[in-house]
Scaffold this motif. Structure first.
Motif, PDB file in Angstrom:
ATOM      1  N   SER A  57       0.964  -1.099  -0.066  1.00 13.86           N
ATOM      2  CA  SER A  57       0.004  -0.070   0.086  1.00 13.86           C
ATOM      3  C   SER A  57       0.916   1.085  -0.086  1.00 13.86           C
ATOM      4  CB  SER A  57      -0.868   0.013   1.177  1.00 13.86           C
ATOM      5  OG  SER A  57      -1.792  -1.020   1.159  1.00 13.86           O
ATOM      6  N   ILE A  58       0.258   2.241  -0.759  1.00 15.19           N
ATOM      7  CA  ILE A  58       0.988   3.635  -0.793  1.00 15.19           C
ATOM      8  C   ILE A  58       0.015   4.619  -0.165  1.00 15.19           C
ATOM      9  CG2 ILE A  58       2.118   5.378  -2.113  1.00 15.19           C
ATOM     10  CD1 ILE A  58       3.227   3.145  -4.095  1.00 15.19           C
ATOM     11  N   ILE A  59       0.254   5.222   0.991  1.00 17.66           N
ATOM     12  CA  ILE A  59      -0.921   5.826   1.673  1.00 17.66           C
ATOM     13  C   ILE A  59      -0.333   7.338   1.673  1.00 17.66           C
ATOM     14  CG2 ILE A  59      -2.420   6.050   3.671  1.00 17.66           C
ATOM     15  CD1 ILE A  59      -0.229   3.050   3.147  1.00 17.66           C
ATOM     16  N   PHE A  60      -1.296   8.269   1.446  1.00 14.17           N
ATOM     17  CA  PHE A  60      -0.866   9.847   1.958  1.00 14.17           C
ATOM     18  C   PHE A  60      -1.950  10.476   2.681  1.00 14.17           C
ATOM     19  CE2 PHE A  60       0.793   8.881  -2.488  1.00 14.17           C
ATOM     20  CZ  PHE A  60       1.754   9.189  -2.343  1.00 14.17           C
ATOM     21  N   ARG A  61      -1.743  11.327   3.688  1.00 13.37           N
ATOM     22  CA  ARG A  61      -2.451  12.218   4.409  1.00 13.37           C
ATOM     23  C   ARG A  61      -3.198  13.045   3.437  1.00 13.37           C
ATOM     24  NH1 ARG A  61       0.387  15.081   7.931  1.00 13.37           N
ATOM     25  NH2 ARG A  61       2.229  14.104   7.431  1.00 13.37           N
ATOM     26  N   ALA A  62      -4.354  12.772   2.612  1.00 16.38           N
ATOM     27  CA  ALA A  62      -4.871  13.496   1.708  1.00 16.38           C
ATOM     28  C   ALA A  62      -6.275  13.361   1.516  1.00 16.38           C
ATOM     29  CB  ALA A  62      -4.136  13.298   0.268  1.00 16.38           C
ATOM     30  N   GLY A  63      -6.807  12.999   2.638  1.00 16.49           N
ATOM     31  CA  GLY A  63      -8.447  12.771   2.654  1.00 16.49           C
ATOM     32  C   GLY A  63      -9.224  13.915   2.795  1.00 16.49           C
ATOM     33  N   ALA A  64     -10.487  13.730   2.914  1.00 13.70           N
ATOM     34  CA  ALA A  64     -11.561  14.862   2.828  1.00 13.70           C
ATOM     35  C   ALA A  64     -11.226  15.869   3.826  1.00 13.70           C
ATOM     36  CB  ALA A  64     -12.798  14.358   2.832  1.00 13.70           C
ATOM     37  N   SER A 109     -10.419   5.753   0.289  1.00 13.47           N
ATOM     38  CA  SER A 109     -10.221   6.960   0.824  1.00 13.47           C
ATOM     39  C   SER A 109     -10.978   7.324   1.931  1.00 13.47           C
ATOM     40  CB  SER A 109     -10.726   8.185  -0.287  1.00 13.47           C
ATOM     41  OG  SER A 109     -11.959   8.250  -0.491  1.00 13.47           O
ATOM     42  N   ASP A 110     -10.624   8.054   2.977  1.00 11.96           N
ATOM     43  CA  ASP A 110     -11.438   8.177   4.195  1.00 11.96           C
ATOM     44  C   ASP A 110     -11.272   9.883   4.369  1.00 11.96           C
ATOM     45  OD1 ASP A 110      -9.116   8.345   5.422  1.00 11.96           O
ATOM     46  OD2 ASP A 110      -9.268   6.367   6.221  1.00 11.96           O
ATOM     47  N   ARG A 111     -11.564  10.008   5.816  1.00 10.65           N
ATOM     48  CA  ARG A 111     -11.410  11.748   6.005  1.00 10.65           C
ATOM     49  C   ARG A 111      -9.895  12.103   6.105  1.00 10.65           C
ATOM     50  NH1 ARG A 111     -16.594  10.739   7.473  1.00 10.65           N
ATOM     51  NH2 ARG A 111     -18.061  12.599   6.817  1.00 10.65           N
ATOM     52  N   GLU A 112      -9.065  11.206   6.379  1.00 12.92           N
ATOM     53  CA  GLU A 112      -7.680  11.533   6.591  1.00 12.92           C
ATOM     54  C   GLU A 112      -6.700  11.150   5.394  1.00 12.92           C
ATOM     55  OE1 GLU A 112      -6.558  13.443  10.254  1.00 12.92           O
ATOM     56  OE2 GLU A 112      -6.838  11.232  10.992  1.00 12.92           O
ATOM     57  N   THR A 113      -7.149  10.094   4.884  1.00 18.61           N
ATOM     58  CA  THR A 113      -6.198   9.238   3.897  1.00 18.61           C
ATOM     59  C   THR A 113      -6.670   9.032   2.587  1.00 18.61           C
ATOM     60  OG1 THR A 113      -6.457   7.243   4.784  1.00 18.61           O
ATOM     61  CG2 THR A 113      -4.965   8.416   6.020  1.00 18.61           C
ATOM     62  N   ILE A 114      -5.683   8.826   1.616  1.00 18.61           N
ATOM     63  CA  ILE A 114      -6.144   8.181   0.281  1.00 18.61           C
ATOM     64  C   ILE A 114      -4.976   7.064   0.055  1.00 18.61           C
ATOM     65  CG2 ILE A 114      -6.309   8.478  -1.944  1.00 18.61           C
ATOM     66  CD1 ILE A 114      -7.155  11.344  -1.883  1.00 18.61           C
ATOM     67  N   SER A 115      -5.307   5.998  -0.122  1.00 19.65           N
ATOM     68  CA  SER A 115      -4.342   4.763  -0.193  1.00 19.65           C
ATOM     69  C   SER A 115      -4.683   3.999  -1.330  1.00 19.65           C
ATOM     70  CB  SER A 115      -4.435   4.086   1.077  1.00 19.65           C
ATOM     71  OG  SER A 115      -5.713   3.308   1.200  1.00 19.65           O
ATOM     72  N   TYR A 116      -3.574   3.531  -2.017  1.00 22.52           N
ATOM     73  CA  TYR A 116      -3.505   2.473  -3.213  1.00 22.52           C
ATOM     74  C   TYR A 116      -2.967   1.294  -2.838  1.00 22.52           C
ATOM     75  CZ  TYR A 116      -4.238   6.995  -5.461  1.00 22.52           C
ATOM     76  OH  TYR A 116      -4.911   8.288  -5.797  1.00 22.52           O
ATOM     77  N   GLY A 178     -12.812  20.836   7.901  1.00 22.11           N
ATOM     78  CA  GLY A 178     -11.735  19.895   8.174  1.00 22.11           C
ATOM     79  C   GLY A 178     -12.397  18.539   8.256  1.00 22.11           C
ATOM     80  N   LEU A 179     -12.425  17.767   9.333  1.00 26.01           N
ATOM     81  CA  LEU A 179     -13.051  16.604   9.466  1.00 26.01           C
ATOM     82  C   LEU A 179     -14.432  16.512   9.297  1.00 26.01           C
ATOM     83  CD1 LEU A 179     -11.262  15.284  12.754  1.00 26.01           C
ATOM     84  CD2 LEU A 179     -10.885  14.627  10.385  1.00 26.01           C
ATOM     85  N   GLY A 180     -15.044  17.675   9.138  1.00 25.67           N
ATOM     86  CA  GLY A 180     -16.458  17.946   8.987  1.00 25.67           C
ATOM     87  C   GLY A 180     -16.843  17.703   7.573  1.00 25.67           C
ATOM     88  N   ASN A 181     -15.840  17.568   6.605  1.00 24.94           N
ATOM     89  CA  ASN A 181     -15.968  17.647   5.230  1.00 24.94           C
ATOM     90  C   ASN A 181     -16.640  16.198   4.826  1.00 24.94           C
ATOM     91  OD1 ASN A 181     -14.876  20.295   4.749  1.00 24.94           O
ATOM     92  ND2 ASN A 181     -13.057  19.560   4.333  1.00 24.94           N
ATOM     93  N   SER A 182     -17.520  16.278   3.801  1.00 21.43           N
ATOM     94  CA  SER A 182     -18.001  14.790   3.477  1.00 21.43           C
ATOM     95  C   SER A 182     -17.036  14.166   2.790  1.00 21.43           C
ATOM     96  CB  SER A 182     -19.419  14.899   2.650  1.00 21.43           C
ATOM     97  OG  SER A 182     -19.884  13.923   2.025  1.00 21.43           O
ATOM     98  N   LEU A 183     -17.272  12.741   2.817  1.00 19.98           N
ATOM     99  CA  LEU A 183     -16.449  11.939   1.961  1.00 19.98           C
ATOM    100  C   LEU A 183     -16.836  11.897   0.579  1.00 19.98           C
ATOM    101  CD1 LEU A 183     -16.570   8.723   4.489  1.00 19.98           C
ATOM    102  CD2 LEU A 183     -14.743  10.208   3.870  1.00 19.98           C
ATOM    103  N   PHE A 184     -17.906  12.552   0.313  1.00 17.38           N
ATOM    104  CA  PHE A 184     -18.479  12.447  -1.047  1.00 17.38           C
ATOM    105  C   PHE A 184     -18.758  13.797  -1.678  1.00 17.38           C
ATOM    106  CE2 PHE A 184     -20.320   9.063   1.255  1.00 17.38           C
ATOM    107  CZ  PHE A 184     -20.036   7.699   0.477  1.00 17.38           C
ATOM    108  N   VAL A 185     -18.395  14.019  -2.906  1.00 17.24           N
ATOM    109  CA  VAL A 185     -18.265  15.244  -3.743  1.00 17.24           C
ATOM    110  C   VAL A 185     -19.701  15.833  -3.683  1.00 17.24           C
ATOM    111  CG1 VAL A 185     -18.649  14.051  -5.854  1.00 17.24           C
ATOM    112  CG2 VAL A 185     -17.703  16.187  -5.883  1.00 17.24           C
ATOM    113  N   PRO A 186     -19.978  16.930  -3.299  1.00 16.18           N
ATOM    114  CA  PRO A 186     -21.268  17.630  -3.453  1.00 16.18           C
ATOM    115  C   PRO A 186     -21.908  17.702  -4.899  1.00 16.18           C
ATOM    116  CG  PRO A 186     -19.740  19.211  -2.440  1.00 16.18           C
ATOM    117  CD  PRO A 186     -18.924  18.201  -3.023  1.00 16.18           C
TER     118      PRO A 186
END
Length: 442
Positions: A57-64, A109-116, A178-186
């Motif tokens: 896995s390659i993970i980045f702190r790039a979540g919502a 992806s989740d609120r803090e990370t995007i991983s492959y 921040g953490l209140g951002n939705s996981l889904f695009v508006p």
């Protein structure tokens, strides 16, 4: 191109884009992690879990949580865009070669990370590593390919269950930004996210100081070599704070049921002891039935509110740990006419429930069993270890986590419940005709 929509854990609410699904094969949970940090601050974790299926896995702190008003939904679009053409490979080449090798590449992806995550037999994973690198670090977001994602985005918005929406709104009410951002695009952003916006988001957040590489089932030297060959910017990016604030959001959708999420402040993943105490608290409140097809839940919440109605209802503890804070509480699903009494009962439990030694002992056993059973799946292990590595710079093996659970005391769990009950957040979706407002609850 083979794609699928897979069910994922509701309360972590991770979106998925997958290619050529592969059945997970269990490995051992008793293994040692080798952790080191490269000079560019990229964290590398490797382990031999004795599984015939290897995972990297390659993970980045790039979540919502890193999105702003100008790029809301960018993390969702980037996750769905996994597998599109990169600087050196076409979309067709990536899909064809990964499938031909019998491997599987998944973006989450989740609120803090995007991983492959790449998984397959060891030989297949070694051969497919160049395509993992391309997908994770060499995005180009060609405008015509990004435009074709609109139908996929609309589908994912349309199939969201109401309980998932309730948890999403719970974060919005609790943290606002921040953490209140939705996981889904508006909806208003679909079709309007430009290639330049996506590329800027990737450039700002997909950096070595915000990343980690996790390899299970491969030789540590090969995982190390992969990490060293990644072409990443060396900046640390911007870490935005997202303090817990609390509040209420209601979304009246009609229907016969009400879905209500009630939670207070939980614990940061960086505070292992407090985070485990909150995880035990989640099990104490109720983890759902443990026998297939059963409706019996012996949790504190179910015991306290079962007498509030003769109608059927469902309840479950929820817990989310982030780098600086968290949420812990309950999710209720009930017929609209009986939701009011159930919500009142749940609030009383969170504000002053009596946690006994027996409750904590049961909760610890359930948590340890869940940790070890889930971590037998290499995919789940890579996800959990990866989140630890990228958010804290360190990681604990499944057995080490299980041992730490034993150190949680009843007083720790009571303190976690007391902290959560000080200021509650409520989010409700569905038929809210009988759901009380937050200021009506005592």
């Amino acid at each position: 191109m083979a794609t699928n929509i897979a069910k994922k854990s509701l309360f972590r609410a991770i979106g998925t884009r997958g290619y050529a699904q592969l059945a997970p094969v269990s490995g051992t949970t008793n293994y040692d992690l080798k952790i080191n940090t490269l000079p560019n601050k990229l964290v590398v974790v490797s382990a031999e879990n004795e599984s015939p299926i290897a995972r990297v896995s390659i993970i980045f702190r790039a979540g919502a949580r890193n999105e702003t008003n100008d790029n809301l939904g960018a993390s969702h679009v980037i996750r769905v865009a996994a597998g599109l053409s990169t600087r050196n490979c076409s979309q067709f080449a990536i899909t064809r070669n990964i499938q031909q090798l019998g491997a599987n590449l998944t973006a989450t992806s989740d609120r803090e990370t995007i991983s492959y995550t790449l998984e397959g037999t060891r030989n297949a994973v070694e051969a497919a590593l160049p395509f993992l690198t391309e997908v994770a670090t060499q995005q180009v977001f060609k405008p015509w390919e990004v435009a074709e994602l609109a139908s996929r985005l609309r589908l994912e918005l349309a199939i969201r269950p109401l309980q998932l929406r309730a948890v999403d709104l719970l974060h919005k009410a609790a943290f606002r930004t921040g953490l209140g951002n939705s996981l889904f695009v508006p909806k208003f952003q679909i079709g309007k996210m430009s290639s330049e916006t996506l590329q800027h988001y990737v450039t700002s957040n997909f950096t070595s100081g915000r990343g980690a590489v996790v390899g299970l089932g491969l030789e540590p030297s090969k995982v190390q070599h992969l990490a060293q060959t990644l072409s990443l910017d060396t900046s640390d990016g911007i870490n935005n704070t997202s303090p817990y604030k609390g509040g209420e959001i209601r979304s009246d959708k009609g229907g016969d049921f009400a879905f209500v999420a009630i939670a207070g402040e939980g614990a940061s993943i960086k505070n292992t002891k407090e985070a485990l105490a909150v995880s035990v608290l989640q099990k104490v409140l109720g983890g759902g039935p443990k026998i297939k097809w059963s409706a019996l839940d012996n949790g504190l919440l179910n015991r306290s509110i079962a007498g509030s109605t003769i109608e059927g209802f469902a309840s479950q503890g929820i817990n989310a740990n982030y780098s600086d804070t968290g949420l812990v509480g309950v999710l209720l699903a009930a017929p609209a006419r009986s939701a009011g009494k159930l919500v009142e009962g749940a609030v009383k439990v969170l504000k002053g429930g009596n946690v006994t030694d027996a409750d904590v002992s049961r909760g610890k056993n359930q948590l340890k069993a869940e940790l070890l059973l889930e971590m037998e799946s290499g995919r789940k292990a890579a996800q959990v270890i990866g989140n630890q590595a990228v958010l804290t710079g360190a990681a604990l093996s499944p057995c080490e986590l299980s041992a730490c659970v034993d150190s949680v005391s009843t007083s720790d769990v009571r303190a976690a419940l007391q902290k959560a009950g000080k200021k509650l957040t409520i989010a409700s979706v569905g038929n809210l005709s009988n759901v009380p407002y937050a200021d009506e609850l005592k």
